[in-house]
Design a protein around this motif. Sequence first.
Motif, mmCIF file in Angstrom:
data_model
loop_
_atom_site.group_PDB
_atom_site.id
_atom_site.type_symbol
_atom_site.label_atom_id
_atom_site.label_comp_id
_atom_site.label_asym_id
_atom_site.label_seq_id
_atom_site.Cartn_x
_atom_site.Cartn_y
_atom_site.Cartn_z
ATOM 1 N N ASN A 1 1.334 8.673 -4.714
ATOM 2 C CA ASN A 1 0.096 9.199 -4.121
ATOM 3 C C ASN A 1 -1.101 8.318 -4.451
ATOM 4 O O ASN A 1 -1.959 8.083 -3.597
ATOM 5 N N TYR A 2 -1.149 7.819 -5.658
ATOM 6 C CA TYR A 2 -2.253 6.933 -6.030
ATOM 7 C C TYR A 2 -2.201 5.648 -5.198
ATOM 8 O O TYR A 2 -3.214 5.203 -4.650
ATOM 9 N N ALA A 3 -1.016 5.084 -5.076
ATOM 10 C CA ALA A 3 -0.869 3.852 -4.298
ATOM 11 C C ALA A 3 -1.190 4.085 -2.823
ATOM 12 O O ALA A 3 -1.828 3.240 -2.187
ATOM 13 N N ARG A 4 -0.761 5.227 -2.282
ATOM 14 C CA ARG A 4 -1.079 5.546 -0.878
ATOM 15 C C ARG A 4 -2.593 5.567 -0.668
ATOM 16 O O ARG A 4 -3.107 4.986 0.294
ATOM 17 N N ALA A 5 -3.288 6.255 -1.547
ATOM 18 C CA ALA A 5 -4.747 6.350 -1.415
ATOM 19 C C ALA A 5 -5.397 4.982 -1.587
ATOM 20 O O ALA A 5 -6.298 4.611 -0.832
ATOM 21 N N LEU A 6 -4.920 4.247 -2.544
ATOM 22 C CA LEU A 6 -5.489 2.930 -2.826
ATOM 23 C C LEU A 6 -5.281 1.967 -1.654
ATOM 24 O O LEU A 6 -6.185 1.219 -1.293
ATOM 25 N N CYS A 7 -4.124 2.029 -1.025
ATOM 26 C CA CYS A 7 -3.849 1.157 0.129
ATOM 27 C C CYS A 7 -4.768 1.485 1.296
ATOM 28 O O CYS A 7 -5.275 0.581 1.958
ATOM 29 N N VAL A 8 -4.995 2.753 1.552
ATOM 30 C CA VAL A 8 -5.863 3.143 2.665
ATOM 31 C C VAL A 8 -7.292 2.707 2.391
ATOM 32 O O VAL A 8 -7.962 2.152 3.253
ATOM 33 N N THR B 1 -11.400 10.651 -3.580
ATOM 34 C CA THR B 1 -11.220 11.758 -4.515
ATOM 35 C C THR B 1 -9.832 11.704 -5.146
ATOM 36 O O THR B 1 -9.671 11.984 -6.337
ATOM 37 N N VAL B 2 -8.822 11.342 -4.351
ATOM 38 C CA VAL B 2 -7.467 11.182 -4.883
ATOM 39 C C VAL B 2 -7.474 10.125 -5.977
ATOM 40 O O VAL B 2 -6.904 10.324 -7.054
#
Length: 178
Positions: free
Chosen positions: A150-157, A121-122
């Motif tokens: 925040n986008y990169a954090r979500a994408l990495c996970v 969702t992020v």
Amino acid sequence: LGWACWKTYLGRPETDGHRTAAISELGNGLLEIGQYDDALSVKETEVAILQRIKARVQHILDVQGKLAVTYARLERHELALRMKRIVYYGYWKLKGEEHTDTLISANNYADSLIQLQRYKTVMDLLRKTLPIARRVLGESDKAMLRLRVNYARALCVVSADAVTGSSPDDLREAVTTL
């Protein structure tokens, strides 16, 4: 100081500007000193009063944003998420998708989504928001940098999660985003 303001203006009508400023000061002060349970009660009351007296929508959204912070500090993350969603869509409707308040509230909403591990969702939210923020704020703006993080954090996970079937391209996109 907050209590003194509140006691001074308590007897005034709800529509009195000094009274609404006093309750806001009280809630913000309680939040600042870590009295989150008390701040929650005051902020919920403040929102209810503002809605009852039909205050400006932006004022209500600002207080709802503080209420969301209070929920998060109390680790009531689902309530914080709901409130941040209300604030984000409220600003989107009031000011449009290109306004700074809307972009900042999108990032606050994304923070709550990350807290609750709703990474897809992020990514959906920020894929739409980042190009707008880039155009409106510029690459070096602090709010833009927070959105990118925040986008990169979500994408990495998501990329690290083998169950999702994400590709190495997602990880490269995360690195490029930062």
